[in-house]
Write a protein that holds these residues in place. Structure first.
Motif, mmCIF file in Angstrom:
data_model
loop_
_atom_site.group_PDB
_atom_site.id
_atom_site.type_symbol
_atom_site.label_atom_id
_atom_site.label_comp_id
_atom_site.label_asym_id
_atom_site.label_seq_id
_atom_site.Cartn_x
_atom_site.Cartn_y
_atom_site.Cartn_z
ATOM 1 N N CYS A 61 0.713 -1.173 0.008
ATOM 2 C CA CYS A 61 -0.034 -0.031 -0.022
ATOM 3 C C CYS A 61 0.889 1.367 0.098
ATOM 4 C CB CYS A 61 -1.016 -0.100 1.285
ATOM 5 S SG CYS A 61 -1.957 1.550 1.238
ATOM 6 N N SER A 62 0.650 1.941 -0.936
ATOM 7 C CA SER A 62 1.423 3.433 -0.986
ATOM 8 C C SER A 62 1.071 4.542 -0.356
ATOM 9 C CB SER A 62 1.495 3.592 -2.512
ATOM 10 O OG SER A 62 0.307 4.140 -3.187
ATOM 11 N N GLY A 63 0.027 4.312 0.611
ATOM 12 C CA GLY A 63 -0.581 5.297 1.461
ATOM 13 C C GLY A 63 -1.833 5.753 1.161
ATOM 14 N N MET A 64 -1.983 7.013 1.283
ATOM 15 C CA MET A 64 -3.571 7.652 0.898
ATOM 16 C C MET A 64 -3.444 7.733 -0.223
ATOM 17 S SD MET A 64 -5.017 11.020 2.890
ATOM 18 C CE MET A 64 -3.582 12.079 2.650
ATOM 19 N N ASP A 65 -4.813 7.816 -0.862
ATOM 20 C CA ASP A 65 -4.901 8.201 -2.349
ATOM 21 C C ASP A 65 -5.180 9.655 -2.455
ATOM 22 O OD1 ASP A 65 -6.481 8.788 -4.683
ATOM 23 O OD2 ASP A 65 -6.836 6.742 -5.096
ATOM 24 N N LEU A 66 -4.094 10.358 -2.740
ATOM 25 C CA LEU A 66 -3.991 11.792 -2.625
ATOM 26 C C LEU A 66 -5.216 12.439 -3.652
ATOM 27 C CD1 LEU A 66 -0.088 12.514 -2.480
ATOM 28 C CD2 LEU A 66 -1.828 12.626 -0.876
ATOM 29 N N LYS A 67 -5.318 11.860 -4.833
ATOM 30 C CA LYS A 67 -6.645 12.176 -5.500
ATOM 31 C C LYS A 67 -7.814 12.321 -4.779
ATOM 32 C CE LYS A 67 -4.582 10.584 -9.964
ATOM 33 N NZ LYS A 67 -4.735 9.890 -11.123
ATOM 34 N N GLY A 68 -7.978 11.265 -4.150
ATOM 35 C CA GLY A 68 -9.181 11.148 -3.080
ATOM 36 C C GLY A 68 -9.356 12.397 -1.992
ATOM 37 N N PHE A 69 -8.013 12.705 -1.518
ATOM 38 C CA PHE A 69 -7.696 13.550 -0.511
ATOM 39 C C PHE A 69 -7.874 15.073 -0.918
ATOM 40 C CE2 PHE A 69 -4.506 16.587 1.315
ATOM 41 C CZ PHE A 69 -5.045 16.525 2.782
ATOM 42 N N LEU A 70 -7.602 15.197 -2.251
ATOM 43 C CA LEU A 70 -7.764 16.748 -2.632
ATOM 44 C C LEU A 70 -9.081 16.886 -2.983
ATOM 45 C CD1 LEU A 70 -4.899 16.775 -5.238
ATOM 46 C CD2 LEU A 70 -5.092 18.027 -3.171
ATOM 47 N N THR A 71 -10.152 15.829 -2.890
ATOM 48 C CA THR A 71 -11.557 16.384 -3.121
ATOM 49 C C THR A 71 -12.216 16.162 -1.718
ATOM 50 O OG1 THR A 71 -12.153 13.975 -3.573
ATOM 51 C CG2 THR A 71 -11.521 15.226 -5.521
ATOM 52 N N GLY A 72 -11.405 15.987 -0.822
ATOM 53 C CA GLY A 72 -12.072 16.019 0.448
ATOM 54 C C GLY A 72 -12.215 14.778 0.998
ATOM 55 N N GLU A 73 -12.064 13.496 0.554
ATOM 56 C CA GLU A 73 -12.209 12.240 0.939
ATOM 57 C C GLU A 73 -11.081 11.884 1.922
ATOM 58 O OE1 GLU A 73 -13.266 8.699 -1.513
ATOM 59 O OE2 GLU A 73 -11.354 8.077 -0.829
#
Length: 253
Positions: A61-73
């Motif tokens: 696992c490479s960690g948090m999905d940053l694309k999702g993070f940028l949308t508030g997830e």
């Protein structure tokens, strides 16, 4: 359950696979909740004794999905935290099988498991500071409990990864293998599931919770975990099987 996770029960072991290889198994909220649901299944089904958590496609696992993070997830489960496992653990053992990268939240997810088996090419690290973030999924708390403070600080303040051999030297992981980590994890799981389920759960609980017990209160804290084990049918069966030179038939009661 999300298609981004695969779950299969094999001989008492629940194998849980993060299935987002196109995104290096970056964690999403859906995957976190699916892992939490799999851990609930592990807890609920008597015939399941242990779980293995791994990632598809050569990455853990490479960690948090940053694309999702940028949308508030945020890739968290309401109870289990990041990846569905960092703030809650089932009573039964969980093994992380790490190939490739276990970075940021991926490393924290592995640390949340009870044991870690890794391929020799695996890499572990918490690079959050490189992105202006903090390793808030447990690394800043867990690493100082596992390592000398200076080494823990080096990992979290430089953000630089370490390889599997170094992680083994530091005592962060259990085994390094030249083959797929899942195979070595299965070997470890087979050794675990041969043992009494009540004893496994009590032993895990004591090991995980006793770090902050005052020395003079150890027995008072430990005894509630032991009482039902020593009076159980499994304890009697273990003694009988030893005397009769056969494998025990556990009942979980």
């Amino acid at each position: 359950m999300s298609e981004d996770i695969l779950v299969e029960a094999i001989d008492g072991v629940l194998e849980v696979t993060i299935n987002r290889p196109q995104a290096r198994n970056a964690m999403t909220k859906a995957v976190a909740e699916a892992i939490a649901a799999a851990m609930d299944r592990l807890e609920r089904e008597v015939e399941l004794r242990c779980a293995i958590l791994n990632g598809a496609g050569g990455t853990f696992c490479s960690g948090m999905d940053l694309k999702g993070f940028l949308t508030g997830e945020l890739p968290v489960d309401a109870r289990g935290g990041f990846g569905g496992l960092t703030t809650w653990t089932p009573s039964k053992p969980v093994i992380a099988a790490v190939d490739g990268f276990a970075l940021a939240g991926g490393f924290e997810l592995a640390l949340a498991c009870d044991m870690i088996v890794a391929n020799e090419g695996a890499r572990f690290g918490v690079p959050e500071v490189k992105r202006g973030l903090v390793a808030g999924g447990g690394a800043c708390v867990v690493l100082p409990r596992l390592l000398p403070r200076a080494l823990a600080l080096e990992l979290v303040l430089t953000g630089e990864p370490i390889d599997a051999r170094r992680a083994l030297e530091l005592g962060l992981i259990n085994r390094v293998t030249s083959g797929p980590a899942i195979e070595a994890a299965r070997e470890l799981a087979r050794a675990i599931v041969r043992n009494g389920p009540l004893a496994l759960a009590a032993s895990k609980a004591i090991v995980r919770e006793s770090w902050n017990w005052p020395v003079e209160e150890v027995n008072a804290h430990q005894n509630p975990y032991l009482a039902h084990v020593f009076t159980s049918e499994d304890a009697k069966e273990g003694a009988r099987a030893f005397a009769e030179k056969r494998e025990p038939q556990w009942q979980g009661r």
